[in-house]
Enzyme design. Structure first.
Site, PDB file in Angstrom:
ATOM      1  N   GLY A   1      81.273  23.554  67.122  1.00 53.66           N
ATOM      2  CA  GLY A   1      82.290  22.954  66.271  1.00 53.66           C
ATOM      3  C   GLY A   1      82.053  23.166  64.791  1.00 53.66           C
TER       4      GLY A   1
ATOM      5  N   GLU B   1      76.159  25.735  70.333  1.00 55.34           N
ATOM      6  CA  GLU B   1      77.198  26.616  70.852  1.00 55.34           C
ATOM      7  C   GLU B   1      78.211  27.019  69.776  1.00 55.34           C
ATOM      8  OE1 GLU B   1      77.146  24.400  75.226  1.00 55.34           O
ATOM      9  OE2 GLU B   1      78.677  23.915  73.735  1.00 55.34           O
ATOM     10  N   PRO B   2      77.827  27.813  68.801  1.00 56.00           N
ATOM     11  CA  PRO B   2      78.807  28.275  67.811  1.00 56.00           C
ATOM     12  C   PRO B   2      79.790  29.274  68.422  1.00 56.00           C
ATOM     13  CG  PRO B   2      76.715  29.390  67.479  1.00 56.00           C
ATOM     14  CD  PRO B   2      76.479  28.350  68.543  1.00 56.00           C
ATOM     15  N   GLY B   3      81.048  29.119  68.094  1.00 53.05           N
ATOM     16  CA  GLY B   3      82.071  30.069  68.540  1.00 53.05           C
ATOM     17  C   GLY B   3      82.876  30.534  67.350  1.00 53.05           C
ATOM     18  N   ARG B   4      83.757  29.644  66.874  1.00 48.52           N
ATOM     19  CA  ARG B   4      84.568  29.934  65.698  1.00 48.52           C
ATOM     20  C   ARG B   4      83.705  30.372  64.514  1.00 48.52           C
ATOM     21  NH1 ARG B   4      89.184  26.806  64.475  1.00 48.52           N
ATOM     22  NH2 ARG B   4      88.310  25.220  65.853  1.00 48.52           N
TER      23      ARG B   4
ATOM     24  N   ARG C   1      98.114  29.375  66.736  1.00 44.42           N
ATOM     25  CA  ARG C   1      97.505  28.194  66.130  1.00 44.42           C
ATOM     26  C   ARG C   1      98.404  27.480  65.110  1.00 44.42           C
ATOM     27  NH1 ARG C   1      93.451  28.438  63.131  1.00 44.42           N
ATOM     28  NH2 ARG C   1      92.469  26.473  63.757  1.00 44.42           N
TER      29      ARG C   1
ATOM     30  N   CYS D   1     111.380  34.301  69.263  1.00 42.46           N
ATOM     31  CA  CYS D   1     112.645  33.576  69.218  1.00 42.46           C
ATOM     32  C   CYS D   1     112.398  32.068  69.320  1.00 42.46           C
ATOM     33  CB  CYS D   1     113.551  34.049  70.353  1.00 42.46           C
ATOM     34  SG  CYS D   1     115.252  33.514  70.170  1.00 42.46           S
ATOM     35  N   GLU D   2     111.717  31.541  68.322  1.00 45.35           N
ATOM     36  CA  GLU D   2     111.415  30.115  68.203  1.00 45.35           C
ATOM     37  C   GLU D   2     111.431  29.759  66.723  1.00 45.35           C
ATOM     38  OE1 GLU D   2     110.730  27.701  70.401  1.00 45.35           O
ATOM     39  OE2 GLU D   2     110.814  28.960  72.206  1.00 45.35           O
TER      40      GLU D   2
ATOM     41  N   TYR E   1      90.367  32.338  68.368  1.00 40.92           N
ATOM     42  CA  TYR E   1      91.555  31.779  69.012  1.00 40.92           C
ATOM     43  C   TYR E   1      92.847  32.498  68.632  1.00 40.92           C
ATOM     44  CZ  TYR E   1      87.999  28.303  69.771  1.00 40.92           C
ATOM     45  OH  TYR E   1      86.815  27.700  70.101  1.00 40.92           O
TER      46      TYR E   1
END
Length: 439
Positions: free
Chosen positions: A248, A290-293, A330, A361-362, A390
């Site tokens: 995190g 646990e680094p990810g980002r 995101r 188309c949103e 992500y």
């Protein structure tokens, strides 16, 4: 203007990453295009690992592959001596295809299937992070059937709320993840795990949230966990070999964000674990994180070609690009913010404020609101920074838009690591109405 890693302005006045002009990358590989600065990923990984090594603290730094999982990325994690966090059969399969050491794989997830657990047991992975009683029973049953013993971590929710977006909080009491530390669930899970002849309770795991800019949450979580560990030592003679405090760790998306450097998070975590172990006269456990980002987020840049424009007098100017929520959901999912420049004219003075719209188309397909830019044409290239986490992981085929390719750049070399999807790829699994396959 703030650039990460090897990103800079070259002698042509263009944006450059990894020693390569982004204009050349767009011409060679097309747009939208995910570009990863490999040198920066290596730097981030080493920033976490070297601190443990320097302080002579036994540890595992596991890359949380949900942030960005491809064969090449897993191979890069292997090169840097990382462990690996997977949360599905697909991520595990990717790791095995990359020939990642199975003993360094940790399997997360709140609803692991029979097939996924069996796949992991057959691969002889390092440990399972057990999330609930259903999984605890199922894992023991499947281990017994195979006559194998599995290492597990008991995931707990310590009741700590990190300062982050509500959608990505995971450590508070009201969470779909883990056993509650305060109401007795975690203790019951521990006793059940210790009683099973097929499970080895290696230690405890917690994860308090994402995009965290300070260390207070990790310190409070460690304190709460050690209080329980001391109790469990006295009542159940349990001493954990491992304490996993999750990940995190935040990154800088915009100038509003002020993250710490990797070593600063690690130093504070080590200091607190040592303090708590001393207070309760416990053997210091091995520390896992646990680094990810924080490994890949700011190493990624997405390149788009600018297309149509819509001007609403006295209201807003919309500028559309050739991607959107199909390659970066995101902003639509939880209002994530990004910074961007024109890759071919990054130093030119801004003349207007525009909002960057995607092509899906949103009405909610908006990438950036109120971005200052020079006057643009459809020959311009937009570079959106910090899309490495992500973006590709959450990419989708909404409106039957093919997913973009991924390029790794390092030392003046570009390597295509994921091909661009084709229209043929989109229909490859489709069957015609008169298919012979009937149910």
């Amino acid at each position: 203007m703030y650039f990460h890693g090897t990103t800079k302005i070259n002698e042509k006045g263009h944006l450059e990453i990894g020693g390569i002009d982004t204009i050349d990358l767009a011409q060679q590989f097309g747009t939208p295009l995910y570009v990863y600065d490999v040198e920066l990923i290596r730097k981030r990984a080493r920033g976490f690992k070297k601190t443990f090594d320097k302080l002579n603290v036994p540890a595992q730094v596991a890359y949380a592959s949900k942030a960005f999982s491809t064969v090449a990325m897993v191979q890069l994690a292997k090169e840097e001596g990382l462990s690996l966090d997977v949360v599905s059969g697909g991520e595990l399969y990717t790791a095995l295809c990359a020939e990642f050491p199975p003993e360094k794989i940790h399997f997360h997830g709140n609803n692991k299937s029979v097939e996924e657990i069996n796949m992991a047991l057959d691969a002889n992975i390092g440990c399972f992070v057990v999330d609930n009683f259903y999984e605890l029973d199922l894992l023991a049953e499947l281990c017994a059937a195979k006559k194998v013993k599995a290492n597990i971590l008991i995931r707990v929710t310590p009741g700590i709320e990190a300062h982050t977006h509500d959608y990505i909080l995971t450590g508070q009491e009201d969470s779909k993840f883990g056993f509650d530390l305060q109401n007795g669930q975690a203790e019951t899970a521990l006793k059940q795990g210790m009683k099973s002849e097929w499970l080895n309770v290696l230690g405890i795991h917690c994860h308090i949230g994402s995009q965290i800019f300070e260390t207070t949450g990790f310190i409070l979580a460690a304190q709460k966990i050690f209080e329980k560990l001391a109790q469990w030592r006295d009542e159940h003679q349990y001493n954990p070999q491992v304490l996993n405090l999750g990940g995190g760790f935040g990154i800088r998306y915009t100038n509003e964000d002020e993250p710490l450097e990797p070593h600063q998070y690690v130093e504070k975590i080590i200091a607190e674990v040592k303090t708590q172990a001393d207070i309760f006269k416990m053997t210091m456990p091995e520390i896992w994180i646990e680094p990810g980002r924080s490994l890949v987020g700011d190493a990624g840049t997405t390149l788009y070609k600018i297309g149509s424009r819509k001007e609403v007098p006295n209201v807003r100017n919309y500028l559309a690009v050739d991607g959107g929520m199909s390659d970066n959901i995101r902003p639509s999912l939880y209002q994530a913010k990004y910074e961007a420049v024109l890759a071919n004219r990054p130093l030119e003075q801004a003349e207007e404020t525009v909002s960057i719209a995607g092509k899906c188309c949103e009405s909610g397909d908006m990438l950036i609101w109120d971005l200052p830019l020079p006057k643009t044409t459809n020959q311009d290239l937009l570079a959106v920074f910090c899309t490495g986490a992500y973006g590709y992981s959450m990419a989708n085929n909404y409106n039957r838009i093919p997913r973009p390719p991924v390029v790794f750049v390092e030392n003046g070399e570009a390597t295509l690591v994921v091909k661009r999807e084709s229209y043929q790829d989109l229909v490859r699994l489709d069957l015609p109405l008169n298919s012979s396959v009937k149910i």
